[in-house]
Scaffold this active site. Structure first.
Site, PDB file in Angstrom:
ATOM      1  CD  GLU A   1      -3.357 -25.583  -3.513  1.00  0.00           C
ATOM      2  OE1 GLU A   1      -3.278 -25.004  -2.813  1.00  0.00           O
ATOM      3  OE2 GLU A   1      -3.947 -26.055  -4.502  1.00  0.00           O
TER       4      GLU A   1
ATOM      5  CG  ASP B   1      -8.924 -29.082  -4.516  1.00  0.00           C
ATOM      6  OD1 ASP B   1      -9.504 -28.803  -3.394  1.00  0.00           O
ATOM      7  OD2 ASP B   1      -8.434 -28.002  -5.060  1.00  0.00           O
TER       8      ASP B   1
ATOM      9  CD  GLU C   1     -11.832 -23.880  -4.440  1.00  0.00           C
ATOM     10  OE1 GLU C   1     -11.647 -24.261  -3.355  1.00  0.00           O
ATOM     11  OE2 GLU C   1     -10.775 -23.663  -5.009  1.00  0.00           O
TER      12      GLU C   1
HETATM   13  C1  BDP Z   1      -7.826 -25.406  -3.211  1.00  0.00           C
HETATM   14  C2  BDP Z   1      -8.330 -23.914  -3.224  1.00  0.00           C
HETATM   15  C3  BDP Z   1      -7.146 -23.247  -2.520  1.00  0.00           C
HETATM   16  C4  BDP Z   1      -6.835 -23.844  -0.943  1.00  0.00           C
HETATM   17  C5  BDP Z   1      -6.516 -25.114  -1.411  1.00  0.00           C
HETATM   18  C6  BDP Z   1      -6.346 -26.025   0.083  1.00  0.00           C
HETATM   19  O1  BDP Z   1      -8.622 -23.570  -4.654  1.00  0.00           O
HETATM   20  O2  BDP Z   1      -7.653 -21.958  -2.534  1.00  0.00           O
HETATM   21  O3  BDP Z   1      -5.716 -23.186  -0.535  1.00  0.00           O
HETATM   22  O4  BDP Z   1      -7.659 -25.820  -1.989  1.00  0.00           O
HETATM   23  O5  BDP Z   1      -7.141 -26.805   0.333  1.00  0.00           O
HETATM   24  O6  BDP Z   1      -9.286 -26.246  -3.502  1.00  0.00           O
HETATM   25  O7  BDP Z   1      -5.211 -25.838   0.665  1.00  0.00           O
END
Ligand code: BDP
Length: 714
Positions: free
Chosen positions: A310, A384, A412
């Site tokens: 990401e 996720d 989340e």
């Molecule tokens: C996702 C979240 C994000 C996190 C990412 C992670 O939306 O904010 O940074 O996971 O685990 O679920 O790195």
């Protein structure tokens, strides 16, 4: 005489009122209120006359403090610590080293059977006096045993004839705080970060100690203070002294501090030109940095690292592998006994393959290339933290590398701190999944506790849901997820039922009917949420960015962040074909799991649309077509929230008013949001299915456009 009578008469009334006095939830499951069952209270009062902690380390002192507060509260009288046994009913706690009395008992063999953090709790006779012994090999074990003993009392179990041996099954049990240095919390819904960086290290909030107590009570022994999307500044002296102050508070409670390391820190704060993990200057920089950290925090735990995920920097920026990156940190930490938790949550929209497959593709080839003090942190499922995912195919697929699961405690994708969702069943489902990596019985739990592949570095992480809210987690039932995570990290084989039982009793009441009712609610709540959000294997169809509320229409921006990428609804049907005729994600699972998922006949229906694209008229076991089943599940989800509300109504008078009202009002919001999920998703999918919502169900009272235009804010 009359006055005495009046006073006696008043006692039960006072007890009642103290029982039902408003509670803000701050005390979590460590409330220690006077036991309101007279029979049990009498029994305990007879069995406990005093306590004796032998030894004076800060950890034993913490155990003594806890015993003192716990016993005083539960028994409603002051129990003084004593220094020698004069009466029956003394609790003695210590280690063989700290306590001559314990050294004199015939428990040496038993102590060899528990590990460093384990404990034994036994009833025995010493110099003709009956005593209760909490003994361990280390002071930490004594602390854990103390909490266990108090839990026995809080849940009104017998304390006679005790014979308990208990050791944690994993070595490291950690909370991951996604806390930023400005005190915002990524995906946090319970206020600001607990870490008040501005006032640290001079001002020490008593809350830090309560945080440590709560964690120790469920066996959590590590905390990663900072967000995985890391800020390099945490590694500067300015912050390290603050981290050290927190570490000093947590240490007596057996909790080590860890930090997230930003891969590009050598460039950002070290003024180097590169962060290439094979560059000698970079290596030297990290070595020095690590030494500096240990000069402030001698028992620093190590780093958690999110790299090349990401948009975060990582070794691949320099054409190096995850192993090159992780090993560089590992080498710097090894002389200090620190570890690296390297996250496998990696995916890239420039890679054309199914996102669900990317972590496996990147990491399996690296099996065996990591240093001994590296552990790979793997999310429970391959996408996720969705309401339901199959277990991550990496479990069992890297036998030469220790793997730890990462669960998300913060909600989340589960309605933030507004929805009541007990997540133990989600964690349990993953832990009890059979990977078949070494034949039948190769449970995820056995991969992660080291039992299957013989690893000694074992761990489990949970993304914290804790914040500065007075009740820590926003939703009072959010506390249960923190609790459940800790208990399962200690023992991944515990059942959700047993965990809910303990938590309800300690947090609210031992009332039988209350516990039975609310346990049903808690145990059903996760499936209820799956029903009104993402039934039969749907996933990642939430409102973009914020992740609260539905967004199945989201189709803009990065493909792998849209919803349409995942549900693939069209006029022919719905679902992501991950079988051998599709992305072949099933190919990452061992046999027979692979075949089970591959075949429509055997794929669990709760993962149907995860693995298959099926026609709208495809018939499920219920006899419903896919379309009918979606209508049924979305409606059942909403109806079930109404059922939860009814069950909760019965808690009135058993639970104090403050928490009762709080949960009641949240359940109203949950129902509203569940309806939005139902109506928005059904209206949206109907544009493809072109089928009516069966008459028997409530009709959406708004248009699809309305739901598309809804804005959520936090
Ligand atoms: C996702 C979240 C994000 C996190 C990412 C992670 O939306 O904010 O940074 O996971 O685990 O679920 O790195």
């Amino acid at each position: 005489m009359k006055r005495l009578f009046n006073a006696l008469f008043l006692i039960p009334l006072l007890l009642m009122s103290s029982l039902l006095k408003a509670e803000d939830g701050y005390r979590l499951w460590l409330r220690y209120d006077l036991i309101n069952d007279q029979l049990i209270l009498n029994l305990y009062n007879k069995s406990i006359t005093g306590f004796m902690i032998e030894g004076s380390s800060p950890t034993l002192k913490a155990a003594g403090n806890e015993l003192q507060i716990g016993l005083n509260g539960l028994l409603g009288r002051v129990i003084h610590p004593i220094t020698s046994i004069k009466k029956d009913g003394t609790i003695v706690a210590g280690t063989v080293q700290s306590s001559p009395l314990i050294a004199a008992l015939n428990i040496k063999y038993r102590l060899t059977q528990i590990n460093d953090e384990g404990y034994i709790i036994i009833s025995t006779v010493y110099q003709k006096k009956t005593i209760i012994v909490i003994a361990a090999n280390t002071d930490k074990g004594v602390l854990y045993g103390t909490f266990h003993f108090l839990r026995i009392m809080q849940t009104h179990q017998s304390i006679s004839g005790l014979s308990i041996d208990n050791s944690p099954k994993t070595k490291l049990r950690l909370l991951n705080h996604w806390d930023n240095l400005n005190r915002t919390v990524e995906r946090g819904y319970a206020g600001l970060s607990l870490w008040d960086w501005k006032t640290l290290p001079d001002s020490i909030s008593p809350r830090y100690t309560d945080y440590a107590r709560a964690n120790a009570s469920i066996g959590i022994n590590g905390t990663v203070l900072t967000n995985v999307n890391a800020n390099a500044l945490i590694l500067t002296k300015e912050y390290l002294v603050k981290v050290a102050a927190l570490a000093n508070i947590f240490r007596p409670y057996g909790i080590k501090v860890y930090l997230t390391a930003r891969f590009s820190a050598p460039v950002e704060i070290g003024k180097l030109k590169t962060a290439d993990p094979l560059d000698p200057d970079v290596i030297a920089w990290w070595n020095k940095k690590v030494e500096e950290i240990y000069s402030y925090i001698p028992d620093f735990g190590g780093f958690l690292i999110k790299a090349n995920s990401e948009g975060q920097p990582g070794p691949q920026n320099y054409k190096r592998s995850h192993a090159d990156g992780a090993n560089m940190f590992a080498d710097a930490l090894a002389p200090h006994k620190g570890i690296v938790m390297w996250r496998a949550f990696v995916y890239d929209n420039n890679v054309p393959d199914d996102r669900a497959k990317q972590a496996y593709n990147e990491f399996v080839p690296l099996d065996g290339q990591f240093r001994k003090n590296v552990i790979i942190q793997v999310k429970n499922g391959p996408i996720d933290f969705q309401p339901r995912e199959p277990f991550h195919p990496l479990f069992g697929a890297m036998p030469s590398t220790p793997l730890m699961p990462e669960f998300q405690i913060t909600q989340e994708y589960l309605g933030f701190s507004t929805h009541l969702v007990f997540q133990a069943p989600l964690y349990e489902e993953c832990l009890k999944s059979d990977t078949y990596s070494e034949g039948k019985g190769s449970l995820v739990a056995r991969v992660i506790d080291g039992n299957l592949e013989g690893h000694s570095l074992t761990a489990m992480a949970g993304v914290s849901n804790i914040g500065s809210d007075r009740n820590w987690t926003g939703h009072p039932f959010g506390q249960a997820n923190w609790y459940a995570f800790g208990r399962l990290a200690w023992d991944p084989y515990l059942t959700s039922d047993a965990i809910a039982d303990e938590w309800l009793k300690m947090t609210f009441s031992n009332d039988n009917k209350f516990v039975e009712n609310l346990k049903k609610v808690m145990l059903a709540s996760r499936n209820i949420t799956v029903n009104y959000m993402t039934p039969i294997g749907l996933h990642h169809i939430m409102y973009a960015g914020l992740h609260y509320g539905p967004g199945p229409w989201v189709d803009k921006g990065r493909q792998d962040w849209t919803a349409v990428y995942y549900h693939r609804a069209d006029s022919a049907g719905i679902g992501f074909n991950r079988t051998s005729t599709g992305s072949n994600a099933v190919g990452q699972y061992f046999q027979p799991v692979r075949d089970v998922y591959e075949s429509l006949a055997t794929c669990p229906e709760n993962l149907l649309l995860w693995f298959h694209h099926v026609s709208w008229d495809y018939k499920l076991k219920s006899g419903n077509t896919v379309w009918e089943e979606l209508c049924f599940r979305y409606n059942m989800g909403v109806d079930s929230v109404r059922w939860m509300q009814k069950q909760w109504l019965e808690a009135k008078g058993i639970v104090d008013n403050e928490r009762f009202e709080k949960v009641s009002s949240l359940l109203v919001k949950q129902e509203e949001n569940a309806k939005v999920w139902r109506d928005a998703c059904l209206l949206y999918f109907q544009t493809f299915s072109k089928r009516p919502i069966p008459e028997k169900y409530e009709k959406p009272d708004k248009t699809l456009e309305y739901y598309k235009n809804l804005k959520y804010s936090f």
